[in-house]
Design a protein around this motif. Structure first.
Motif, PDB file in Angstrom:
ATOM      1  N   PHE A   1      10.987  -1.665   2.515  1.00 42.23           N
ATOM      2  CA  PHE A   1      12.024  -0.477   1.986  1.00 42.23           C
ATOM      3  C   PHE A   1      12.690  -1.347   0.327  1.00 42.23           C
ATOM      4  O   PHE A   1      11.829  -0.095  -0.528  1.00 42.23           O
ATOM      5  CB  PHE A   1      13.635  -0.409   2.843  1.00 42.23           C
ATOM      6  N   LEU A   2      12.832  -2.555  -0.423  1.00 41.61           N
ATOM      7  CA  LEU A   2      12.877  -2.941  -1.606  1.00 41.61           C
ATOM      8  C   LEU A   2      11.463  -2.497  -1.923  1.00 41.61           C
ATOM      9  O   LEU A   2      10.862  -2.226  -3.245  1.00 41.61           O
ATOM     10  CB  LEU A   2      13.227  -3.855  -1.654  1.00 41.61           C
ATOM     11  N   THR A   3      10.659  -2.951  -1.272  1.00 40.64           N
ATOM     12  CA  THR A   3       8.773  -2.986  -2.263  1.00 40.64           C
ATOM     13  C   THR A   3       8.429  -1.409  -2.566  1.00 40.64           C
ATOM     14  O   THR A   3       7.936  -0.674  -3.227  1.00 40.64           O
ATOM     15  CB  THR A   3       8.134  -4.137  -1.257  1.00 40.64           C
ATOM     16  N   ILE A   4       8.678  -0.409  -1.063  1.00 34.94           N
ATOM     17  CA  ILE A   4       8.497   0.558  -1.616  1.00 34.94           C
ATOM     18  C   ILE A   4       9.347   1.695  -2.548  1.00 34.94           C
ATOM     19  O   ILE A   4       8.449   2.471  -3.168  1.00 34.94           O
ATOM     20  CB  ILE A   4       8.517   0.948   0.325  1.00 34.94           C
ATOM     21  N   VAL A   5      10.045   1.436  -2.366  1.00 32.81           N
ATOM     22  CA  VAL A   5      11.186   2.080  -3.482  1.00 32.81           C
ATOM     23  C   VAL A   5      11.300   1.673  -4.940  1.00 32.81           C
ATOM     24  O   VAL A   5      10.698   2.403  -5.886  1.00 32.81           O
ATOM     25  CB  VAL A   5      12.167   2.526  -2.958  1.00 32.81           C
ATOM     26  N   MET A   6      10.725   0.479  -5.213  1.00 30.80           N
ATOM     27  CA  MET A   6      10.879  -0.183  -6.595  1.00 30.80           C
ATOM     28  C   MET A   6       8.859  -0.273  -7.036  1.00 30.80           C
ATOM     29  O   MET A   6       9.704   0.279  -8.785  1.00 30.80           O
ATOM     30  CB  MET A   6      11.198  -1.797  -6.365  1.00 30.80           C
TER      31      MET A   6
ATOM     32  N   GLY B   1       0.987  -1.344   0.080  1.00 32.49           N
ATOM     33  CA  GLY B   1      -0.213   0.267   0.139  1.00 32.49           C
ATOM     34  C   GLY B   1       0.861   1.327  -0.432  1.00 32.49           C
ATOM     35  O   GLY B   1       0.541   2.230  -1.023  1.00 32.49           O
ATOM     36  N   VAL B   2       2.132   1.211   0.682  1.00 29.94           N
ATOM     37  CA  VAL B   2       2.607   2.746   0.720  1.00 29.94           C
ATOM     38  C   VAL B   2       3.856   2.301  -0.728  1.00 29.94           C
ATOM     39  O   VAL B   2       2.985   4.224  -1.072  1.00 29.94           O
ATOM     40  CB  VAL B   2       4.243   2.188   1.716  1.00 29.94           C
TER      41      VAL B   2
END
Length: 412
Positions: free
Chosen positions: A358-363, A112-113
């Protein structure tokens, strides 16, 4: 409920028109698909939940699948239809529960983020606040440009409305920003009342998109990760919304479970297939339904009323052509902000949780793809748990999806 989510009638067409879908057809498809899905939720599941094309997934549909992968929108709609069919199959089998309970909470929160940031960067681009730069990839737009100034004003107006908890803040913000754009000459003003409201034959309006989806195009393109992204995000978005809204309505049982969840998820899967046939991306449950619950809506009657209002709204189809990107961009940015709220629940003090989150969010925003964010998130979670000696926190779902994602990247 209708007032708080009716902005989608203008935002969704404004997004998917970039995919090549005619804006009038997009408006009609949005209204009809929303009405059908919400009505079905009221009658079949008897819950006060409204549905409409999902924010985030419509942007993914347009910018990642159609524009990014250079695919026809007909093929992308075919992918949406198949994802709805897969969701339907998962719902009527035990596989749904296997996936729901097998996906780590940190990844559910991160999705979601990440989508929130993805929507935000699209909103910033549509506003002209962020533009391309060959050296630094992006840079600040021209702050003296009238269009940018109108978008900034719209952002301030809509943010103020939200801060004052005004009902229908997004819709009011779109209308006020559009008027400002017309006054300043950024967008043309209507020349007659017929340019704002007019009797519309929805069937004629849908002609360019109705049943134009391409299933064979999906099979030929091999869009496995795209199908996964559509299905996966839709499933967890719906479950989160259903639990959140019904908890507020006091409809959960003594164990905290939602009665008739299967029916509600069936509605969503059917709605997604129906929406793709009409000509719009994934239809999903809206968290804005909580506003209707707060006003006393406890049953499917609330959904029935909202559905009827979506049908009535079709007469405003001419208006959608007058709504500039500067008017909908603030909504995208602020919806992104609201979706970011889940980030506080992520355990950033635990590296094995923080790294995949972090990877989920930024990618998602940096690759312009929800699917890539999901892939990197799952792979990172599985690997970091293994190398940190916490392999027992992995399960069949994380291992299976990680292997599938790795095979996708290796085999192309």
């Amino acid at each position: 409920t209708f007032m708080t989510m009716s902005y989608i009638l203008f935002v969704n067409p404004n997004i998917i028109k970039a995919a090549g879908i005619p804006v009038q057809a997009a408006f009609a498809a949005t209204a009809i698909a929303s009405a059908f899905a919400t009505l079905l939720m009221g009658f079949l599941a008897n819950y006060p939940i409204a549905l409409a094309p999902g924010m985030g997934l419509n942007a993914f549909f347009t910018y990642s699948v159609v524009i990014g992968m250079h695919l026809p929108w007909q093929t992308a709609l075919g992918a949406v239809f198949i994802s709805g069919l897969v969701f339907f199959i998962l719902t009527v089998t035990k596989v749904r529960e296997w996936i729901i309970y097998g996906v780590p909470e940190v990844l559910r929160l991160s999705i979601g983020v990440g989508i929130g940031l993805f929507i935000t960067i699209i909103g910033l681009e549509n506003a002209g606040l962020v533009v391309k730069n060959s050296d630094t990839l992006v840079q600040l737009g021209n702050m003296r440009d009238p269009g940018v100034l109108v978008a900034v004003a719209g952002l301030i107006i809509t943010a103020w409305l939200l801060s004052r908890r005004v009902r229908g803040a997004f819709l009011i913000g779109i209308i006020l920003t559009s008027i400002l754009a017309m006054i300043t000459g950024v967008s043309p003003a209507p020349r007659s009342i017929g340019a704002v409201v007019s009797p519309v034959n929805p069937f004629a309006a849908l002609t360019p998109t109705f049943w134009h989806l391409s299933i064979t195009g999906v099979l030929n393109a091999g869009l496995i990760t795209i199908l996964f992204a559509f299905t996966f995000v839709d499933m967890f978005d719906n479950i989160g919304t259903l639990i959140g809204v019904t908890r507020k309505a006091g409809l959960l049982d003594e164990k905290g479970n939602l009665p008739r969840m299967g029916r509600a998820l069936l509605v969503d899967s059917i709605a997604t297939m129906f929406g793709s046939i009409m000509g719009t991306p994934t239809v999903t449950s809206y968290i804005e339904s909580a506003s209707g619950v707060s006003e006393g809506g406890k049953t499917g009657l609330t959904s029935v009323v909202v559905a009827l209002l979506f049908l009535v709204a079709i007469v405003f189809a001419p208006l959608v052509g007058l709504i500039p990107a500067q008017a909908t961009a603030p909504v995208l940015i602020l919806v992104g902000l609201l979706m970011m709220s889940e980030v506080v629940k992520i355990k950033f003090d635990d590296f094995t949780e923080a790294f995949p989150a972090f990877l989920t969010i930024v990618m998602m925003p940096f690759t312009y793809s929800i699917a890539q964010g999901l892939a990197f998130g799952f792979m990172a979670y599985t690997v970091v748990k293994l190398i940190s000696g916490r392999h027992r926190e992995n399960n069949a779902v994380t291992y299976t999806l990680t292997i599938l994602f790795i095979l996708h990247f290796v085999l192309g």
